[in-house]
Design an enzyme around this catalytic site. Structure first.
Site, PDB file in Angstrom:
ATOM      1  N   ASN A  64       0.796  -1.220   0.000  1.00 13.72           N
ATOM      2  CA  ASN A  64       0.000   0.000   0.000  1.00 13.72           C
ATOM      3  C   ASN A  64       0.835   1.280   0.000  1.00 13.72           C
ATOM      4  O   ASN A  64       0.348   2.328  -0.382  1.00 13.72           O
ATOM      5  CB  ASN A  64      -0.957   0.003   1.198  1.00 13.72           C
ATOM      6  CG  ASN A  64      -0.272  -0.357   2.499  1.00 13.72           C
ATOM      7  OD1 ASN A  64       0.332  -1.428   2.626  1.00 13.72           O
ATOM      8  ND2 ASN A  64      -0.332   0.539   3.466  1.00 13.72           N
ATOM      9  N   SER A 118     -11.112  -5.382   0.348  1.00 17.16           N
ATOM     10  CA  SER A 118     -11.925  -4.348   0.978  1.00 17.16           C
ATOM     11  C   SER A 118     -12.530  -3.431  -0.079  1.00 17.16           C
ATOM     12  O   SER A 118     -11.837  -2.999  -0.998  1.00 17.16           O
ATOM     13  CB  SER A 118     -11.045  -3.540   1.942  1.00 17.16           C
ATOM     14  OG  SER A 118     -11.795  -2.503   2.526  1.00 17.16           O
ATOM     15  N   THR A 172     -25.905  -9.652  11.798  1.00 22.49           N
ATOM     16  CA  THR A 172     -26.794  -9.340  10.675  1.00 22.49           C
ATOM     17  C   THR A 172     -25.988  -8.698   9.551  1.00 22.49           C
ATOM     18  O   THR A 172     -25.209  -7.783   9.790  1.00 22.49           O
ATOM     19  CB  THR A 172     -27.933  -8.403  11.142  1.00 22.49           C
ATOM     20  OG1 THR A 172     -28.637  -9.084  12.176  1.00 22.49           O
ATOM     21  CG2 THR A 172     -28.880  -8.064  10.003  1.00 22.49           C
ATOM     22  N   CYS A 196      -2.431   5.040   8.318  1.00 26.00           N
ATOM     23  CA  CYS A 196      -2.345   4.537   9.680  1.00 26.00           C
ATOM     24  C   CYS A 196      -1.094   5.026  10.389  1.00 26.00           C
ATOM     25  O   CYS A 196      -1.073   5.161  11.598  1.00 26.00           O
ATOM     26  CB  CYS A 196      -2.348   3.016   9.663  1.00 26.00           C
ATOM     27  SG  CYS A 196      -3.475   2.373   8.446  1.00 26.00           S
TER      28      CYS A 196
HETATM   29  C1  LIG Z   1      -6.434  -0.424   3.365  1.00 26.74           C
HETATM   30  C2  LIG Z   1      -5.685  -1.657   3.578  1.00 26.74           C
HETATM   31  C3  LIG Z   1      -6.057  -2.572   4.589  1.00 26.74           C
HETATM   32  C4  LIG Z   1      -7.173  -2.276   5.538  1.00 26.74           C
HETATM   33  O1  LIG Z   1      -8.446  -2.370   4.937  1.00 26.74           O
HETATM   34  P1  LIG Z   1      -9.677  -1.680   5.687  1.00 26.74           P
HETATM   35  O2  LIG Z   1     -10.870  -2.138   4.938  1.00 26.74           O
HETATM   36  O3  LIG Z   1      -9.445  -0.203   5.571  1.00 26.74           O
HETATM   37  O4  LIG Z   1      -9.662  -2.150   7.083  1.00 26.74           O
HETATM   38  C5  LIG Z   1      -5.334  -3.729   4.713  1.00 26.74           C
HETATM   39  N1  LIG Z   1      -4.298  -4.013   3.910  1.00 26.74           N
HETATM   40  C6  LIG Z   1      -3.916  -3.184   2.927  1.00 26.74           C
HETATM   41  C7  LIG Z   1      -2.778  -3.554   2.043  1.00 26.74           C
HETATM   42  C8  LIG Z   1      -4.581  -1.979   2.738  1.00 26.74           C
HETATM   43  O5  LIG Z   1      -4.197  -1.143   1.768  1.00 26.74           O
END
Ligand SMILES: *Cc1c(COP(=O)(O)O)cnc(C)c1O
Length: 391
Positions: free
Chosen positions: A149, A197, A235, A323
């Site tokens: 990321n 995600s 749910t 983060c």
């Molecule tokens: C954004 C991200 C996450 C976290 O996902 P969320 O849905 O925001 O909790 C985990 N791993 C990577 C590589 C990410 O870029």
């Protein structure tokens, strides 16, 4: 505003929002209820699961919706440890994972598990030889991210999967940055578990999934009702699940077109910034890299100051991951690729999307150039450096 933080989150696409709304206003029944009104909600989930499974070429019964990518990562690691503790307590991962993996592994270490964190080279790639030699009798899990990321580096996932398979070790990949961005072949890569995600691919926040290959005997993560085949109770978030499937369908439909546009923007930004700003260096791999990721370090400046000054010009960027920003620690990813502390502090991540324009890129280049120049003029380190070099 120029938004260049698409690795942190993306704009929810209009077609996604439009598809979600009826599941708030009309089809709000609890999918577990018996009456026919609830059938609509239930069907929404079933269809969404099928759409996502189809794009991943897996069985829909292997997709488990979660509340986030973070939750999917927690589940994969904690439940594997739980199920496999009789077999062993050793896990292999890397030094450049997202905190959702790293902090979960640290937690498992406190519980008596042993973790090998593989090194990466200057581009952020792991070594397959190091992976092989890290494998022990009691290794139960290999968890390696698909794409990073912060620096965008894409790992040799197929080769990693083959090694895991040869040794009969479960393989999990955090594909949150990769899913919907680049092609993923779960079967060819021998992936047993995969996290994704929605909000990283123009879907809603607060919804993710964990793919768990049929036959992988990991435990339930959230205990309660029998939702998600009794493995993840609670749910279901019906509107978000529907939104995720539309985002997924959209991302795959547009992938080729999006990638082409993003590569143009990305490569222009990299080329122009490196041309215009002295003492700047691209972080991550030049080619094995996400199409939307730019990460550059600038000597003699603080990343946070650059971000604040970019913000004053209406440009949203990041110094590492969302983060770590706000903390004074330099990025663990940049340290792992060998940057010294001061350079790791002076880094900028720009993550583009297909809606950005070349005009915006040029404006960003000019802003970055002016900001770096201004900050360096105020830096005693830079002054010393220039004096030394002019002698
Ligand atoms: C954004 C991200 C996450 C976290 O996902 P969320 O849905 O925001 O909790 C985990 N791993 C990577 C590589 C990410 O870029």
């Amino acid at each position: 505003m120029i938004y260049l933080d698409n690795a942190a989150t993306t704009k929810t696409a209009k077609e996604v929002v439009d598809a979600m709304i009826p599941y708030f206003t009309e089809f709000y029944g609890n999918p577990s209820s018996v009456y026919s009104f609830a059938t609509k909600s239930r069907q929404g989930i079933t269809d969404a699961r099928e759409v996502i499974a189809k794009h991943l070429s897996v069985a829909s019964s292997d997709i488990y919706f979660t509340g986030s990518g973070t939750e999917a990562n927690n589940w994969a690691i904690k439940a594997t440890c739980d199920a496999m503790v009789q077999k062993g307590k050793h896990i292999i991962s890397t030094k450049i994972e997202h905190h959702a993996i790293l902090h979960t592994l640290e937690y498992m270490e406190k519980k008596g598990f042993e973790v090998t964190y593989l090194n990466v080279d200057e581009y952020g790639l792991i070594s397959l030889e190091e992976l092989k030699s890290a494998i022990k009798e009691d290794t139960i899990l290999i968890s390696i991210m698909f794409a990073n990321n912060e620096i965008g580096t894409i790992q040799p996932i197929k080769e990693i999967g083959e090694i895991a398979k040869q040794h009969g070790i479960l393989f999990h990949t955090d594909a949150v940055q990769a899913f919907g961005q680049i092609p993923i072949d779960v079967n060819e890569c021998h992936i047993d578990m995969l996290s994704a995600s929605a909000h990283k691919l123009n879907g809603p926040k607060g919804i993710g999934f964990l793919y768990i290959k049929k036959g992988v005997k990991i435990r339930s993560f959230i205990h309660g009702g029998s939702q998600e085949r009794a493995r993840r109770a609670g749910t279901e978030n019906v509107p978000s699940i529907v939104g995720f499937s539309v985002a997924c369908e959209r991302a795959f439909r547009l992938m080729e077109e999006k990638t082409k546009k993003e590569l143009e923007l990305r490569d222009y930004l990299i080329k122009r910034i490196l041309e215009e700003v002295p003492y700047a260096k691209l972080n991550g791999h030049p080619i094995k890299r996400l199409p939307n990721n730019v990460n550059i370090s600038f000597e003699f400046v603080e990343g946070e100051s650059v971000l604040i000054m970019l913000d004053m010009k209406g440009i949203c960027a990041s110094s590492g991951s969302a983060c770590t920003s706000g903390s004074l620690d330099p990025s663990h990813v940049l340290l792992a690729i060998g940057l010294p502390h001061e350079k790791a502090h002076g880094s900028l991540r720009l993550s583009v999307c297909e809606e950005n324009t070349m005009e915006e890129m040029e404006e960003v280049v000019q802003s970055v150039k002016a900001i770096i120049q201004r900050l360096r003029e105020m830096s005693p380190l830079y002054e010393d450096f220039i004096k030394k070099n002019s002698k």
